[in-house]
Motif scaffolding. Sequence first.
Motif, short mmCIF file in Angstrom:
data_model
loop_
_atom_site.label_atom_id
_atom_site.label_comp_id
_atom_site.label_asym_id
_atom_site.label_seq_id
_atom_site.Cartn_x
_atom_site.Cartn_y
_atom_site.Cartn_z
N HIS A 1 9.26 8.31 -8.98
CA HIS A 1 8.03 9.05 -8.44
C HIS A 1 7.88 8.89 -7.01
O HIS A 1 8.43 7.77 -6.53
CB HIS A 1 6.81 8.58 -8.93
N THR A 2 7.31 9.94 -6.04
CA THR A 2 6.86 9.65 -4.91
C THR A 2 5.56 9.25 -4.73
O THR A 2 4.56 9.98 -5.08
CB THR A 2 7.32 11.02 -4.08
N PRO A 3 5.22 7.94 -4.47
CA PRO A 3 3.88 7.63 -4.76
C PRO A 3 2.93 8.39 -3.89
O PRO A 3 1.83 8.49 -4.42
CB PRO A 3 3.95 5.96 -3.85
N ALA A 4 3.18 8.72 -2.64
CA ALA A 4 2.48 9.58 -1.72
C ALA A 4 1.69 10.88 -2.36
O ALA A 4 0.61 11.24 -2.21
CB ALA A 4 2.76 9.93 -0.44
N LEU B 1 0.79 -1.07 0.02
CA LEU B 1 0.13 -0.02 -0.19
C LEU B 1 0.81 1.15 0.07
O LEU B 1 0.60 2.14 -0.66
CB LEU B 1 -0.98 0.02 1.37
N LEU B 2 2.01 1.21 0.74
CA LEU B 2 3.03 2.25 0.55
C LEU B 2 3.51 2.37 -0.69
O LEU B 2 3.70 3.59 -1.20
CB LEU B 2 4.09 2.09 1.66
N LEU B 3 3.86 1.39 -1.48
CA LEU B 3 4.34 1.53 -2.65
C LEU B 3 3.37 1.98 -3.72
O LEU B 3 3.63 2.69 -4.90
CB LEU B 3 4.93 0.28 -3.20
N PRO C 1 4.13 7.58 4.05
CA PRO C 1 5.18 7.23 5.10
C PRO C 1 5.34 8.45 6.04
O PRO C 1 4.93 9.39 5.76
CB PRO C 1 6.63 7.41 4.14
N GLN C 2 5.73 7.82 7.18
CA GLN C 2 5.84 8.92 8.32
C GLN C 2 7.22 9.59 8.37
O GLN C 2 7.44 10.36 9.26
CB GLN C 2 5.31 8.32 9.69
N GLY C 3 8.20 8.75 7.82
CA GLY C 3 9.53 9.39 7.76
C GLY C 3 10.20 8.25 6.67
O GLY C 3 9.82 7.36 6.29
N GLY C 4 11.25 9.05 6.16
CA GLY C 4 12.07 8.30 5.29
C GLY C 4 11.58 8.54 3.65
O GLY C 4 10.81 9.43 3.47
N ARG C 5 12.02 7.72 3.02
CA ARG C 5 11.66 8.05 1.38
C ARG C 5 11.40 6.62 0.60
O ARG C 5 11.92 5.86 0.82
CB ARG C 5 12.97 8.61 0.70
N VAL C 6 10.34 7.06 0.13
CA VAL C 6 9.67 5.74 -1.08
C VAL C 6 9.67 6.40 -2.56
O VAL C 6 9.38 7.35 -2.73
CB VAL C 6 8.45 5.33 -0.61
N ASP C 7 10.39 5.35 -3.26
CA ASP C 7 10.67 6.05 -4.77
C ASP C 7 10.28 4.80 -5.71
O ASP C 7 10.75 3.75 -5.38
CB ASP C 7 12.05 6.54 -5.16
N THR D 1 1.83 -2.57 -16.42
CA THR D 1 2.72 -1.58 -15.84
C THR D 1 4.19 -2.11 -15.51
O THR D 1 4.14 -3.32 -15.45
CB THR D 1 1.89 -1.21 -14.46
N PRO D 2 5.04 -1.00 -15.41
CA PRO D 2 6.36 -1.60 -14.96
C PRO D 2 6.33 -2.30 -13.68
O PRO D 2 7.31 -3.00 -13.20
CB PRO D 2 7.36 -0.52 -15.08
N VAL D 3 5.54 -1.91 -12.84
CA VAL D 3 5.53 -2.36 -11.34
C VAL D 3 4.02 -2.90 -11.13
O VAL D 3 2.95 -2.22 -11.44
CB VAL D 3 5.63 -1.33 -10.42
#
Length: 286
Positions: A63-66, A45-47, A53-59, A145-147
């Motif tokens: 792109h930033t999913p959020a 779900l985060l991806l 995210p409450q902290g850190g980085r998701v790429d 989709t690529p992911v």
Amino acid sequence: MIRIEHLSFGYRKAPLYQDFNLCLNEPGVYGLFGRNGSGKSTLLLLLAGLLFPQGGRVDVQGHTPAQRRADFLSQVYIVPEEFHLPNLRPDKLAQTQSVFYPNFSSESFSEYLAIFEVPADRSFEEMSLGQKKKAAVAFALATFTPVLLLDEPTNGLDIISRDQFKAIMARPEQRQRIVLISTHQAHDLERIMSHILFIDGASLALSATMAELGSALSIGVATDAAALATIPDILYSEALGTQQAYVAVNDAATAGDVHLELLYKALSLRKDAVLAVLAAKEKPRV
């Protein structure tokens, strides 16, 4: 294609991820394992940008999913364990939803529906839960989709349908994307997975290819306890009637088969011992 750095996330006052890191750069089918409550569904779900995210980085794909940008959403598709389909027919679903996915293939969707034996001209309210699940998975696969994120994709499917799913996943066109599958059905899917991820204690305890696991570990079944006693360096064993299943150190020159159900149990109950063997076998990386 997927990079997570120092992720922190939790529900209410209970932390789930703390300083979690993950990097997936190569296409393939990745199996995501972990005990109940380890955060497998949350990670998907985060991806997908459905949790933040409450902290850190998701790429993901740069792109930033959020942020939920349209150019991100067209490159990622998720099928959650619990899903809802509008009361349409599969062919109408494709007409209304495929425009959001530039790589969507109507021909592949029709072919996958045929393999799954799902009628394209019957409304979803007329279908069983298993048929709905197969229609949702067929659409997801046809987006290209690529992911692609799949949460327990074989839950609710009968034995034949599971074989049909594995046959589609083994096709070359599905090997050009990152497919991340969260599942407890380890035995069902071990033949299609190229890479195993195991989450434990809010961190990524294991990230290894199936080839690396087969080279480091010997996993099999001994005829009885006496035969088991002749096998050196046993890491985990359990009785199967009069037989004994085991995970041991592989000292042979050739890689063996990987049985994910046994590996899952060994990682859950003897994690440190298994990880120590994998670390010792790992070749230096340039």
